[in-house]
Design a protein around this motif. Sequence first.
Motif, PDB file in Angstrom:
ATOM      1  N   ILE A  19      26.426  34.759  23.774  1.00  0.00           N
ATOM      2  CA  ILE A  19      25.967  36.042  23.596  1.00  0.00           C
ATOM      3  C   ILE A  19      26.063  36.588  25.156  1.00  0.00           C
ATOM      4  CG2 ILE A  19      24.211  35.812  21.988  1.00  0.00           C
ATOM      5  CD1 ILE A  19      22.088  35.408  24.035  1.00  0.00           C
ATOM      6  N   PRO A  20      25.970  38.067  25.292  1.00  0.00           N
ATOM      7  CA  PRO A  20      26.285  38.466  26.512  1.00  0.00           C
ATOM      8  C   PRO A  20      25.204  38.126  27.637  1.00  0.00           C
ATOM      9  CG  PRO A  20      26.654  40.356  24.697  1.00  0.00           C
ATOM     10  CD  PRO A  20      25.937  38.968  24.261  1.00  0.00           C
ATOM     11  N   PRO A  21      25.536  38.547  28.856  1.00  0.00           N
ATOM     12  CA  PRO A  21      24.500  38.176  29.863  1.00  0.00           C
ATOM     13  C   PRO A  21      23.232  39.008  29.806  1.00  0.00           C
ATOM     14  CG  PRO A  21      26.598  38.476  30.867  1.00  0.00           C
ATOM     15  CD  PRO A  21      26.799  39.163  29.303  1.00  0.00           C
ATOM     16  N   ILE A  22      22.159  38.513  29.959  1.00  0.00           N
ATOM     17  CA  ILE A  22      20.790  38.976  29.935  1.00  0.00           C
ATOM     18  C   ILE A  22      20.214  39.246  31.098  1.00  0.00           C
ATOM     19  CG2 ILE A  22      18.279  38.495  29.218  1.00  0.00           C
ATOM     20  CD1 ILE A  22      19.462  37.067  26.678  1.00  0.00           C
ATOM     21  N   TYR A  23      19.680  40.363  31.470  1.00  0.00           N
ATOM     22  CA  TYR A  23      19.160  40.781  32.755  1.00  0.00           C
ATOM     23  C   TYR A  23      17.494  41.011  32.697  1.00  0.00           C
ATOM     24  CZ  TYR A  23      23.982  41.122  33.930  1.00  0.00           C
ATOM     25  OH  TYR A  23      25.459  40.799  33.983  1.00  0.00           O
ATOM     26  N   PRO A  24      16.573  40.184  32.547  1.00  0.00           N
ATOM     27  CA  PRO A  24      15.347  40.426  32.327  1.00  0.00           C
ATOM     28  C   PRO A  24      14.686  41.448  33.428  1.00  0.00           C
ATOM     29  CG  PRO A  24      15.868  38.267  32.146  1.00  0.00           C
ATOM     30  CD  PRO A  24      17.051  38.887  32.905  1.00  0.00           C
ATOM     31  N   VAL A  25      14.349  42.666  33.285  1.00  0.00           N
ATOM     32  CA  VAL A  25      13.629  43.594  34.017  1.00  0.00           C
ATOM     33  C   VAL A  25      11.952  43.866  33.302  1.00  0.00           C
ATOM     34  CG1 VAL A  25      15.710  44.227  35.145  1.00  0.00           C
ATOM     35  CG2 VAL A  25      14.672  45.792  33.343  1.00  0.00           C
ATOM     36  N   ARG A 253      21.375  42.267  40.210  1.00  0.00           N
ATOM     37  CA  ARG A 253      22.274  41.211  39.735  1.00  0.00           C
ATOM     38  C   ARG A 253      23.258  42.090  38.665  1.00  0.00           C
ATOM     39  NH1 ARG A 253      22.531  37.560  35.677  1.00  0.00           N
ATOM     40  NH2 ARG A 253      20.323  37.736  35.299  1.00  0.00           N
ATOM     41  N   PHE A 254      22.337  43.072  37.963  1.00  0.00           N
ATOM     42  CA  PHE A 254      23.021  43.743  36.862  1.00  0.00           C
ATOM     43  C   PHE A 254      24.122  44.782  37.544  1.00  0.00           C
ATOM     44  CE2 PHE A 254      23.049  47.677  34.705  1.00  0.00           C
ATOM     45  CZ  PHE A 254      23.745  47.404  33.389  1.00  0.00           C
ATOM     46  N   ILE A 255      23.447  45.319  38.653  1.00  0.00           N
ATOM     47  CA  ILE A 255      24.520  46.460  39.323  1.00  0.00           C
ATOM     48  C   ILE A 255      25.894  45.883  39.822  1.00  0.00           C
ATOM     49  CG2 ILE A 255      24.487  48.098  41.208  1.00  0.00           C
ATOM     50  CD1 ILE A 255      21.394  48.477  40.492  1.00  0.00           C
ATOM     51  N   GLU A 256      25.649  44.527  40.346  1.00  0.00           N
ATOM     52  CA  GLU A 256      26.505  44.060  41.184  1.00  0.00           C
ATOM     53  C   GLU A 256      27.663  43.474  40.178  1.00  0.00           C
ATOM     54  OE1 GLU A 256      24.792  40.602  43.569  1.00  0.00           O
ATOM     55  OE2 GLU A 256      24.125  42.276  45.066  1.00  0.00           O
ATOM     56  N   GLU A 257      27.093  42.858  38.989  1.00  0.00           N
ATOM     57  CA  GLU A 257      28.020  42.406  37.958  1.00  0.00           C
ATOM     58  C   GLU A 257      28.977  43.494  37.199  1.00  0.00           C
ATOM     59  OE1 GLU A 257      26.317  39.364  35.544  1.00  0.00           O
ATOM     60  OE2 GLU A 257      25.695  38.107  37.351  1.00  0.00           O
ATOM     61  N   VAL A 258      28.079  44.614  37.021  1.00  0.00           N
ATOM     62  CA  VAL A 258      28.799  45.637  36.434  1.00  0.00           C
ATOM     63  C   VAL A 258      29.469  46.387  37.037  1.00  0.00           C
ATOM     64  CG1 VAL A 258      28.391  48.145  35.284  1.00  0.00           C
ATOM     65  CG2 VAL A 258      26.975  46.024  34.583  1.00  0.00           C
ATOM     66  N   LEU A 259      29.377  46.367  38.331  1.00  0.00           N
ATOM     67  CA  LEU A 259      30.208  47.250  39.346  1.00  0.00           C
ATOM     68  C   LEU A 259      31.334  46.100  40.021  1.00  0.00           C
ATOM     69  CD1 LEU A 259      27.820  49.810  41.095  1.00  0.00           C
ATOM     70  CD2 LEU A 259      29.375  50.290  39.092  1.00  0.00           C
ATOM     71  N   HIS A 260      31.122  44.890  39.794  1.00  0.00           N
ATOM     72  CA  HIS A 260      32.083  43.852  40.049  1.00  0.00           C
ATOM     73  C   HIS A 260      32.063  43.998  41.823  1.00  0.00           C
ATOM     74  CE1 HIS A 260      33.494  43.357  35.979  1.00  0.00           C
ATOM     75  NE2 HIS A 260      33.725  44.482  36.021  1.00  0.00           N
ATOM     76  N   ILE A 261      30.709  43.842  42.489  1.00  0.00           N
ATOM     77  CA  ILE A 261      30.597  44.143  43.784  1.00  0.00           C
ATOM     78  C   ILE A 261      30.840  42.711  44.258  1.00  0.00           C
ATOM     79  CG2 ILE A 261      29.237  44.586  45.765  1.00  0.00           C
ATOM     80  CD1 ILE A 261      27.774  46.781  43.917  1.00  0.00           C
TER      81      ILE A 261
END
Length: 261
Positions: A19-25, A253-261
């Motif tokens: 399944i896709p990555p999970i980012y618990p917030v 982590r979500f922001i970094e991975e989505v934006l590929h930072i």
Amino acid sequence: MDLESHVIRVLLDQGKTKIPPIYPVGPILSLDGKSQQGDQDQDSIMAWLDEQPLSSVVFLCFGSMGGFEADQVREIANGLDQSGYRFLWSLPRSAPKGDLGSSIENDNLNEVLPKGFVDRTAHRGKIVKWVSKVQILAHKAIGGFVTHCGWNSILESVWFGVPMATWPLYSEQQLNAFELVKELGLAVEISIDYRLNFGIGKGNYLVTAEEVENGVKRVMNIDDEIRGKVRDIRNLSRKALKVGGSSNHNLGRFIEEVLHI
């Protein structure tokens, strides 16, 4: 992550391949104290709470759709009467069905409540149409929360460290109540009929005055183990949002991975 660590870890492990990555917030809460339904003289309600002893009031609120028919309202009232505890009861003046709505839409509570109830409990109880739930749960006089187990209500109660008594009414609330009582050990149950709540039985299930009374007494005298768990998860819920906390980290982590930072 701190509240539901077991299931999230399972999902994270599965997510490596399936399944896709999970980012618990979370908790994601609105803490400005404004009611979506419009407050009924909130200042007078808070002033009344200011006069009550520490952790002495049980708060009953069943959400924007949590109306009851007249017979259930009377059972709740009798249970509160018999419990002897101070109470703040959010009782909307309408219900999804039955005669409750037509009976008290004009604020004539005496037509629905047991005879003499208002007078007998005037010194220790208050019935209101609607309140700012966040402001109430944050008040030092609140010692317990009878809730329908909507997830927002649960997170708000956890945030302020208020012990809960579960009374799920519909939808996912049954599962939420089960998780709180059986898995997390953060609440006591008032009454759960698993067959009816999951649609296996037929007919209406009336929670009796005795069940309400016992539930109120249990949540207001909750044992040290549950109280300790509530206190711990309260602290963890606040820590999660701070810099370095689990939710703060996962959002970054979500922001970094989505934006590929």
